[in-house]
Write a protein that holds these residues in place. Structure first.
Motif, PDB file in Angstrom:
ATOM      1  N   VAL A 172       0.380  -5.108  -6.766  1.00 57.89           N
ATOM      2  CA  VAL A 172       0.136  -5.624  -5.418  1.00 57.89           C
ATOM      3  C   VAL A 172       0.408  -7.112  -5.370  1.00 57.89           C
ATOM      4  O   VAL A 172       1.019  -7.631  -4.418  1.00 57.89           O
ATOM      5  CB  VAL A 172      -1.301  -5.310  -4.975  1.00 57.89           C
ATOM      6  CG1 VAL A 172      -1.643  -6.061  -3.703  1.00 57.89           C
ATOM      7  CG2 VAL A 172      -1.483  -3.814  -4.771  1.00 57.89           C
ATOM      8  N   ASN A 173      -0.024  -7.840  -6.389  1.00 60.47           N
ATOM      9  CA  ASN A 173       0.206  -9.282  -6.439  1.00 60.47           C
ATOM     10  C   ASN A 173       1.693  -9.601  -6.454  1.00 60.47           C
ATOM     11  O   ASN A 173       2.168 -10.475  -5.720  1.00 60.47           O
ATOM     12  CB  ASN A 173      -0.482  -9.853  -7.670  1.00 60.47           C
ATOM     13  CG  ASN A 173      -0.270 -11.362  -7.778  1.00 60.47           C
ATOM     14  OD1 ASN A 173      -0.734 -12.126  -6.954  1.00 60.47           O
ATOM     15  ND2 ASN A 173       0.462 -11.780  -8.807  1.00 60.47           N
TER      16      ASN A 173
ATOM     17  N   LYS B 122      -2.512  -1.780 -10.787  1.00 57.90           N
ATOM     18  CA  LYS B 122      -2.410  -1.792  -9.330  1.00 57.90           C
ATOM     19  C   LYS B 122      -2.537  -3.207  -8.781  1.00 57.90           C
ATOM     20  O   LYS B 122      -1.785  -3.634  -7.903  1.00 57.90           O
ATOM     21  CB  LYS B 122      -3.484  -0.901  -8.714  1.00 57.90           C
ATOM     22  CG  LYS B 122      -3.248   0.581  -8.895  1.00 57.90           C
ATOM     23  CD  LYS B 122      -4.361   1.365  -8.210  1.00 57.90           C
ATOM     24  CE  LYS B 122      -4.172   2.870  -8.416  1.00 57.90           C
ATOM     25  NZ  LYS B 122      -5.258   3.633  -7.750  1.00 57.90           N
ATOM     26  N   VAL B 123      -3.518  -3.952  -9.320  1.00 59.78           N
ATOM     27  CA  VAL B 123      -3.705  -5.330  -8.876  1.00 59.78           C
ATOM     28  C   VAL B 123      -2.472  -6.169  -9.173  1.00 59.78           C
ATOM     29  O   VAL B 123      -2.009  -6.961  -8.352  1.00 59.78           O
ATOM     30  CB  VAL B 123      -4.959  -5.937  -9.525  1.00 59.78           C
ATOM     31  CG1 VAL B 123      -5.046  -7.424  -9.208  1.00 59.78           C
ATOM     32  CG2 VAL B 123      -6.213  -5.221  -9.045  1.00 59.78           C
ATOM     33  N   ALA B 124      -1.903  -5.994 -10.364  1.00 54.99           N
ATOM     34  CA  ALA B 124      -0.723  -6.766 -10.742  1.00 54.99           C
ATOM     35  C   ALA B 124       0.469  -6.422  -9.851  1.00 54.99           C
ATOM     36  O   ALA B 124       1.220  -7.305  -9.418  1.00 54.99           O
ATOM     37  CB  ALA B 124      -0.385  -6.512 -12.202  1.00 54.99           C
TER      38      ALA B 124
ATOM     39  N   GLU C  46      -6.392   0.409 -12.518  1.00 58.68           N
ATOM     40  CA  GLU C  46      -6.766  -0.593 -11.518  1.00 58.68           C
ATOM     41  C   GLU C  46      -6.126  -1.941 -11.809  1.00 58.68           C
ATOM     42  O   GLU C  46      -5.715  -2.653 -10.894  1.00 58.68           O
ATOM     43  CB  GLU C  46      -8.295  -0.719 -11.461  1.00 58.68           C
ATOM     44  CG  GLU C  46      -9.003   0.516 -10.966  1.00 58.68           C
ATOM     45  CD  GLU C  46      -8.563   0.902  -9.565  1.00 58.68           C
ATOM     46  OE1 GLU C  46      -8.318  -0.017  -8.749  1.00 58.68           O
ATOM     47  OE2 GLU C  46      -8.438   2.101  -9.280  1.00 58.68           O
ATOM     48  N   GLU C  47      -6.039  -2.277 -13.073  1.00 60.48           N
ATOM     49  CA  GLU C  47      -5.461  -3.584 -13.432  1.00 60.48           C
ATOM     50  C   GLU C  47      -3.984  -3.638 -13.077  1.00 60.48           C
ATOM     51  O   GLU C  47      -3.490  -4.639 -12.561  1.00 60.48           O
ATOM     52  CB  GLU C  47      -5.662  -3.830 -14.928  1.00 60.48           C
ATOM     53  CG  GLU C  47      -5.190  -5.225 -15.363  1.00 60.48           C
ATOM     54  CD  GLU C  47      -5.482  -5.491 -16.835  1.00 60.48           C
ATOM     55  OE1 GLU C  47      -5.025  -6.523 -17.325  1.00 60.48           O
ATOM     56  OE2 GLU C  47      -6.182  -4.667 -17.467  1.00 60.48           O
TER      57      GLU C  47
ATOM     58  N   GLN D  52       0.829  -1.207   0.000  1.00 62.12           N
ATOM     59  CA  GLN D  52       0.000   0.000   0.000  1.00 62.12           C
ATOM     60  C   GLN D  52       0.863   1.256   0.000  1.00 62.12           C
ATOM     61  O   GLN D  52       0.594   2.224  -0.731  1.00 62.12           O
ATOM     62  CB  GLN D  52      -0.919  -0.006   1.218  1.00 62.12           C
ATOM     63  CG  GLN D  52      -1.872   1.174   1.275  1.00 62.12           C
ATOM     64  CD  GLN D  52      -2.771   1.096   2.502  1.00 62.12           C
ATOM     65  OE1 GLN D  52      -2.631   0.185   3.318  1.00 62.12           O
ATOM     66  NE2 GLN D  52      -3.689   2.036   2.605  1.00 62.12           N
TER      67      GLN D  52
END
Length: 281
Positions: A258-259, A254-256, A251-252, A235
Motif C-alpha cells: 500500500v505504501n 500489505k502495508v509495504a 499484514e506487513e 485497495q
C-alpha cells in the motif's frame, strides 16, 4: 401620482379649422371689420397652440397652470388642450453602465464590481413629477443597489457549503440585483428589464494574495481527489491479488505494498522502479 390619458383629437382636423379661421380673418379684414378679424386670429392662435406632434416611443406630459392633465403616448399629430406646458419623456429601452465600484464583500475583502441595467419608463407622471431627474435617480439607485447586493455575498466560496458567491452564482446575484432595483425604481415609474454584472475582480491591493489563495485551494482539492483515487486503486490491487491467489500477503507486506502504491500514484514525479533480481546466496 399616476399617469392618465390626456384628451386629444385628430390633429389634421385642427389644421383644417385653423385654416378656416385664418380665411375668415382675412375676409373680415377685407370687409373692414378689424375687430372681428383680430378675434379670428386670436382664436386660431390659441387653437394652434394645442397642436402637438408625438414621435414613436415618445410621450408628452401636459400641465395646465400647474395641474397635470394627462399624457399623450400615441404617435402622430394631435389637438389637445391649448396653452399647456408639455414635457417630453422617452419610452425607449435604455442601458445604464455603472462605474467600477470598490466595495467590501461579506468577508471584508475589497472587490471591484460593475453592472449594466436595462430599463424603460412605464409611467411618465411618476418619472417627471415624483422625482427631480429620473435618469440621475436611476444611476444613483443602481449603484446603491449594486453596493448593497455585493456586500451580502463573498467574492468566491472556498468551501463546499452550498452558499452563494459573487463569482460562482452570477445568475442568482443578477436576479437579486434586478429585484432590488425594481423596488427602488418603482417610485420613478421605471421598469427594470434586466440587470447583469459586467465586471468582477479583487481590488488591486489584495489581488495577488487572493490569487495565491485560489491556487492553494485548487491544489488542495486536486490532491484530495488524487488521494481518494490512489486509496481505491491500492485497495482494488490488493483485493485482486488475494482473490486470484497470485501471492500470499501478510499484514506487513500489505502495508509495504500500500505504501509503495500510494507513493507511486500520489507523487508528482514518475516513480523510479528498483528491480530486485534475487540474492546471490
Amino acid at each position: 401620482m399616476n399617469e392618465i390619458k390626456a384628451w386629444k383629437v385628430n390633429g389634421f382636423l385642427a389644421v383644417f379649422i385653423f385654416m378656416a379661421l385664418m380665411a375668415a380673418a382675412v375676409a373680415a379684414f377685407i370687409a373692414f371689420k378689424p375687430v372681428t378679424g383680430v378675434l379670428f386670429v386670436i382664436v386660431a392662435s390659441i387653437l394652434a397652440s394645442g397642436v402637438i406632434v408625438v414621435q414613436p416611443n415618445k410621450a408628452l406630459a401636459m400641465t395646465f397652470f400647474g395641474r397635470y392633465l394627462g399624457t399623450v403616448r400615441d404617435s402622430g399629430m394631435w389637438l389637445t388642450v391649448p396653452l399647456c406646458i408639455r414635457k417630453k419623456v422617452s419610452l425607449r429601452v435604455r442601458n445604464f453602465n455603472s462605474a467600477k465600484l470598490k466595495v467590501n464583500d461579506v468577508e471584508g475583502n475589497p472587490v471591484e464590481i460593475a453592472a449594466v441595467v436595462v430599463f424603460k419608463v412605464v409611467d411618465s407622471a411618476k418619472a417627471l413629477f415624483d422625482v427631480d431627474d429620473y435618469e440621475e435617480f436611476v444611476e444613483i439607485q443602481s449603484e446603491t443597489a449594486l453596493r448593497h447586493v455585493a456586500t451580502r455575498y463573498p467574492y468566491d466560496s472556498f468551501e463546499d457549503d452550498g452558499g452563494y458567491s459573487l463569482r460562482g452564482n452570477a445568475e442568482e446575484v443578477a436576479a437579486e440585483l434586478g429585484t432590488e432595483l425594481q423596488v427602488r425604481l418603482s417610485v420613478a415609474g421605471v421598469e427594470v428589464i434586466e440587470a447583469r454584472l459586467t465586471h468582477l475582480a479583487y481590488a488591486t491591493e489584495i489581488a495577488h494574495a487572493m490569487l495565491q489563495r485560489q491556487q492553494a485551494s485548487a491544489i488542495v482539492s486536486a490532491r484530495k481527489k488524487i488521494v481518494e483515487g490512489a486509496v481505491g486503486m491500492a485497495q482494488m490491487a490488493i483485493e485482486q491479488l488475494i482473490r486470484d491467489d497470485v501471492v500470499e500477503l501478510d499484514e506487513e507486506r500489505k502495508v509495504a505494498m500500500v505504501n509503495n502504491l500510494l507513493v507511486a500514484i500520489v507523487s508528482e514525479r514518475a516513480a523510479q522502479p528498483v528491480i530486485n533480481t534475487g540474492s546471490l546466496y
